[in-house]
Structures are given as structure tokens and as C-alpha cells.
Design a protein around this motif. Structure first.
Motif, PDB file in Angstrom:
ATOM      1  N   TYR A   1     -20.268  -1.031   4.841  1.00 53.10           N
ATOM      2  CA  TYR A   1     -18.887  -1.500   4.717  1.00 53.10           C
ATOM      3  C   TYR A   1     -18.347  -1.263   3.316  1.00 53.10           C
ATOM      4  O   TYR A   1     -19.107  -1.261   2.342  1.00 53.10           O
ATOM      5  N   LEU A   2     -17.055  -1.126   3.240  1.00 57.07           N
ATOM      6  CA  LEU A   2     -16.352  -1.320   1.970  1.00 57.07           C
ATOM      7  C   LEU A   2     -15.226  -2.303   2.271  1.00 57.07           C
ATOM      8  O   LEU A   2     -14.378  -2.030   3.116  1.00 57.07           O
ATOM      9  N   ALA A   3     -15.266  -3.445   1.610  1.00 55.73           N
ATOM     10  CA  ALA A   3     -14.197  -4.431   1.779  1.00 55.73           C
ATOM     11  C   ALA A   3     -13.417  -4.488   0.470  1.00 55.73           C
ATOM     12  O   ALA A   3     -14.011  -4.559  -0.604  1.00 55.73           O
ATOM     13  N   VAL A   4     -12.106  -4.412   0.575  1.00 55.71           N
ATOM     14  CA  VAL A   4     -11.249  -4.446  -0.614  1.00 55.71           C
ATOM     15  C   VAL A   4     -10.298  -5.634  -0.502  1.00 55.71           C
ATOM     16  O   VAL A   4      -9.613  -5.790   0.511  1.00 55.71           O
ATOM     17  N   TYR A   5     -10.301  -6.471  -1.535  1.00 56.42           N
ATOM     18  CA  TYR A   5      -9.463  -7.681  -1.548  1.00 56.42           C
ATOM     19  C   TYR A   5      -8.475  -7.602  -2.705  1.00 56.42           C
ATOM     20  O   TYR A   5      -8.809  -7.071  -3.769  1.00 56.42           O
TER      21      TYR A   5
ATOM     22  N   TYR B   1      -6.206   0.475  -0.647  1.00 59.39           N
ATOM     23  CA  TYR B   1      -5.127  -0.475  -0.942  1.00 59.39           C
ATOM     24  C   TYR B   1      -3.769   0.173  -0.659  1.00 59.39           C
ATOM     25  O   TYR B   1      -2.883  -0.449  -0.065  1.00 59.39           O
ATOM     26  N   GLY B   2      -3.632   1.432  -1.061  1.00 68.23           N
ATOM     27  CA  GLY B   2      -2.362   2.146  -0.908  1.00 68.23           C
ATOM     28  C   GLY B   2      -1.902   2.195   0.541  1.00 68.23           C
ATOM     29  O   GLY B   2      -0.786   1.783   0.858  1.00 68.23           O
ATOM     30  N   ILE B   3      -2.785   2.658   1.414  1.00 68.08           N
ATOM     31  CA  ILE B   3      -2.406   2.779   2.830  1.00 68.08           C
ATOM     32  C   ILE B   3      -2.194   1.398   3.451  1.00 68.08           C
ATOM     33  O   ILE B   3      -1.304   1.197   4.265  1.00 68.08           O
ATOM     34  N   SER B   4      -2.994   0.419   3.004  1.00 70.09           N
ATOM     35  CA  SER B   4      -2.868  -0.938   3.551  1.00 70.09           C
ATOM     36  C   SER B   4      -1.553  -1.572   3.137  1.00 70.09           C
ATOM     37  O   SER B   4      -0.880  -2.231   3.936  1.00 70.09           O
ATOM     38  N   ARG B   5      -1.191  -1.356   1.873  1.00 67.77           N
ATOM     39  CA  ARG B   5       0.047  -1.945   1.366  1.00 67.77           C
ATOM     40  C   ARG B   5       1.256  -1.343   2.078  1.00 67.77           C
ATOM     41  O   ARG B   5       2.189  -2.043   2.467  1.00 67.77           O
ATOM     42  N   THR B   6       1.186  -0.020   2.276  1.00 69.03           N
ATOM     43  CA  THR B   6       2.271   0.651   2.993  1.00 69.03           C
ATOM     44  C   THR B   6       2.383   0.114   4.415  1.00 69.03           C
ATOM     45  O   THR B   6       3.483  -0.144   4.915  1.00 69.03           O
ATOM     46  N   THR B   7       1.234  -0.049   5.066  1.00 68.80           N
ATOM     47  CA  THR B   7       1.201  -0.579   6.432  1.00 68.80           C
ATOM     48  C   THR B   7       1.863  -1.947   6.488  1.00 68.80           C
ATOM     49  O   THR B   7       2.734  -2.200   7.335  1.00 68.80           O
ATOM     50  N   GLY B   8       1.462  -2.834   5.582  1.00 73.84           N
ATOM     51  CA  GLY B   8       2.017  -4.183   5.542  1.00 73.84           C
ATOM     52  C   GLY B   8       3.513  -4.158   5.321  1.00 73.84           C
ATOM     53  O   GLY B   8       4.272  -4.929   5.925  1.00 73.84           O
ATOM     54  N   SER B   9       3.929  -3.222   4.479  1.00 76.34           N
ATOM     55  CA  SER B   9       5.341  -3.123   4.138  1.00 76.34           C
ATOM     56  C   SER B   9       6.162  -2.590   5.314  1.00 76.34           C
ATOM     57  O   SER B   9       7.197  -3.150   5.673  1.00 76.34           O
ATOM     58  N   VAL B  10       5.667  -1.501   5.956  1.00 80.37           N
ATOM     59  CA  VAL B  10       6.400  -0.891   7.075  1.00 80.37           C
ATOM     60  C   VAL B  10       6.490  -1.853   8.261  1.00 80.37           C
ATOM     61  O   VAL B  10       7.520  -1.957   8.924  1.00 80.37           O
ATOM     62  N   LEU B  11       5.396  -2.575   8.501  1.00 74.06           N
ATOM     63  CA  LEU B  11       5.371  -3.493   9.640  1.00 74.06           C
ATOM     64  C   LEU B  11       5.985  -4.852   9.309  1.00 74.06           C
ATOM     65  O   LEU B  11       6.022  -5.744  10.152  1.00 74.06           O
ATOM     66  N   GLY B  12       6.410  -5.001   8.078  1.00 76.29           N
ATOM     67  CA  GLY B  12       7.023  -6.257   7.669  1.00 76.29           C
ATOM     68  C   GLY B  12       6.052  -7.423   7.711  1.00 76.29           C
ATOM     69  O   GLY B  12       6.409  -8.542   8.082  1.00 76.29           O
ATOM     70  N   GLN B  13       4.799  -7.131   7.326  1.00 77.11           N
ATOM     71  CA  GLN B  13       3.780  -8.191   7.387  1.00 77.11           C
ATOM     72  C   GLN B  13       3.406  -8.729   6.008  1.00 77.11           C
ATOM     73  O   GLN B  13       2.370  -9.381   5.855  1.00 77.11           O
TER      74      GLN B  13
END
Lengths: 134, 121
Positions: free
Chosen positions: A85-89, A59-71
């Protein structure tokens, strides 16, 4: 909410339904975004506390990604390994649903089924966090 | 040889075509979709029909048949759903939904076979 000794029964039912409807689902974990375990469903072979911590890491890396890319806000991330798989929602803003699947999982169907589940879980957990012992 | 886009477009030119998807049945995810309109979410159709393909493959395995699946036809009241596995066992299938009243099933099946043969990924 069902009236019973376990205030989380309806949440557990959601997780059990997800596992039963989809082949290849090995278990589910609900964790806080801080990586602490809230509850889990029939996980065997994994330590649910570890899965909770891993989910928060993803979640941490994904949230940062979304934030940096403005998504925008985090919604989901899937990690595909050779044998599973590991899926995180996102469940609301403060919790995560992690689903562990084996390599035979129908990941597209998992996404389709999990999205409405996370919405319902967010509502259910929101009720419970206002509980004095929540 | 045709790419995914061209193949999907060509599949949509088949008489009565409603929607088409190229699906990876190891994950249920689509490599491309076209059509479907507002009534049919091709991604849901792809994920659901992945289970259909897998069930049939498992059945053949249990029966001890070494045969492969060429195609699967599902007939609804108003539609035909045609599933065609890609040769070469790449774990992919083409999924085509057709309006029963407007389509010629024999011709559609023949055209889809041709599209599948020419598709290069």
C-alpha cells in the motif's frame, strides 16, 4: 516541541510511533504538496525523494477529484498494489504524510491511527514553518 | 442464501446483540456494520479485532497446526465478543458483540453459525 539539536524530533517520534504500533508499515515520508521531501522515517529500499514526489502526484489527482465532484478538500488517498500500500494523508493544507505498508498491513487500523497523527503533525509543522529557517 | 445486509440484520436480532460487523481481515476494512450505538465504533472494533484474528492464525501456523479457526470468544466484564470466521477462506469474519446480561451465549453462537452458513458474498 522537544528541546534538542533536531527541531523535528517530535515529528520523527510521531512517525516512529506509527511504524512501531502497526505491523506492516515499512516507512513514512512527510512531503510538501509540491512533492518536495520534508523528512522521512527509516525508509529502506525506497528513495524518500521519490516517495515524496509520488505522494504529491496522488494528492494532485485526489484533490482534483474532490474539487470536480464538489466533495471538498483532500483528506486521504490509498493506493493498493498487489504486494502493498501507499496511503497519503493531508497534513494541514501544505503538507502530506505518506505511509508505505506491505501487503499484510491492517489498512483500516492504519487509517484510524494516522488521522490523529496528521492533526498533531499539522500543529507541529505549523510551528516550524514560522521558524526563520523553517 | 442471504446477502450481507440481511445477515447483519439477522445477527442484530440475536438476544443481547449490541453490534455486528463483517470484516475483511486482509485489510481490516468492514464490508458492513450494524448497531454499536454511540458507545461502540464498529469500525474501530473491526480494525482492532483484525489483529486478534491475524495473531491467532499466525500462532496456529507457528504451532504447525493445519486446523482452521471456527470462532473466537472474548469475555469482558459486561459483554461477549464473538468472532466467527467465514468458511471457504475468503479472509472474512463476522464480529458480534453481545450484552452479557441479556444474551444466551450458546444460543447466540448457534445462531451466528447459521447466519454465517447462509451468508453469500
Amino acid at each position: 516541541m522537544t528541546s534538542g539539536s533536531d527541531p523535528y524530533q517530535s515529528v520523527r517520534d510521531e512517525l516512529a510511533a506509527l511504524r512501531q504500533q502497526l505491523t506492516g508499515v515499512r516507512g513514512c515520508v512527510i512531503a510538501g504538496v509540491d512533492g518536495l521531501l520534508i523528512l522521512h522515517d527509516s525508509i529502506t529500499g525506497f528513495e524518500p525523494h521519490d516517495v515524496a514526489a509520488l505522494s504529491a502526484g496522488a494528492y494532485g489527482i485526489s484533490r482534483t477529484t474532490g474539487s470536480v465532484l464538489g466533495q471538498g478538500a483532500f483528506s486521504e488517498v490509498t493506493i493498493r498494489s498487489k504486494d502493498g500500500y501507499l496511503a497519503v494523508y493531508a497534513v494541514g493544507e501544505l503538507a502530506l504524510l505518506a505511509v508505505i505498508g506491505d501487503s499484510g498491513s491492517n489498512i483500516a487500523r492504519l487509517h484510524l491511527e494516522a488521522r490523529p497523527v496528521t492533526q498533531r503533525l499539522a500543529e507541529k509543522l505549523a510551528i516550524e514553518t514560522s521558524h526563520p529557517f523553517g | 442464501m442471504a446477502n450481507i445486509e440481511t445477515s447483519l440484520k439477522e445477527a442484530m436480532t440475536i438476544d443481547g446483540a449490541i453490534g455486528v460487523a463483517l470484516v475483511d481481515y486482509t485489510s481490516g476494512l468492514t464490508l458492513g456494520t450494524l448497531g454499536g450505538g454511540t458507545t461502540m465504533d464498529m469500525n474501530i472494533a473491526a480494525a482492532g479485532n483484525t489483529d486478534v484474528v491475524r495473531a491467532k492464525l499466525r500462532t496456529l501456523e507457528m504451532l504447525g497446526f493445519s486446523d482452521g479457526i471456527e470462532d473466537i470468544l472474548i469475555t469482558l466484564d459486561s459483554q461477549y465478543h464473538l468472532i466467527r470466521l467465514l468458511a471457504g477462506s475468503q479472509g472474512l469474519f463476522l464480529y458480534l458483540s453481545l450484552s452479557k446480561s441479556r444474551a444466551n451465549l450458546g444460543l447466540a453462537r448457534h445462531q451466528l453459525r447459521k447466519i454465517e452458513a447462509e451468508l453469500e458474498i
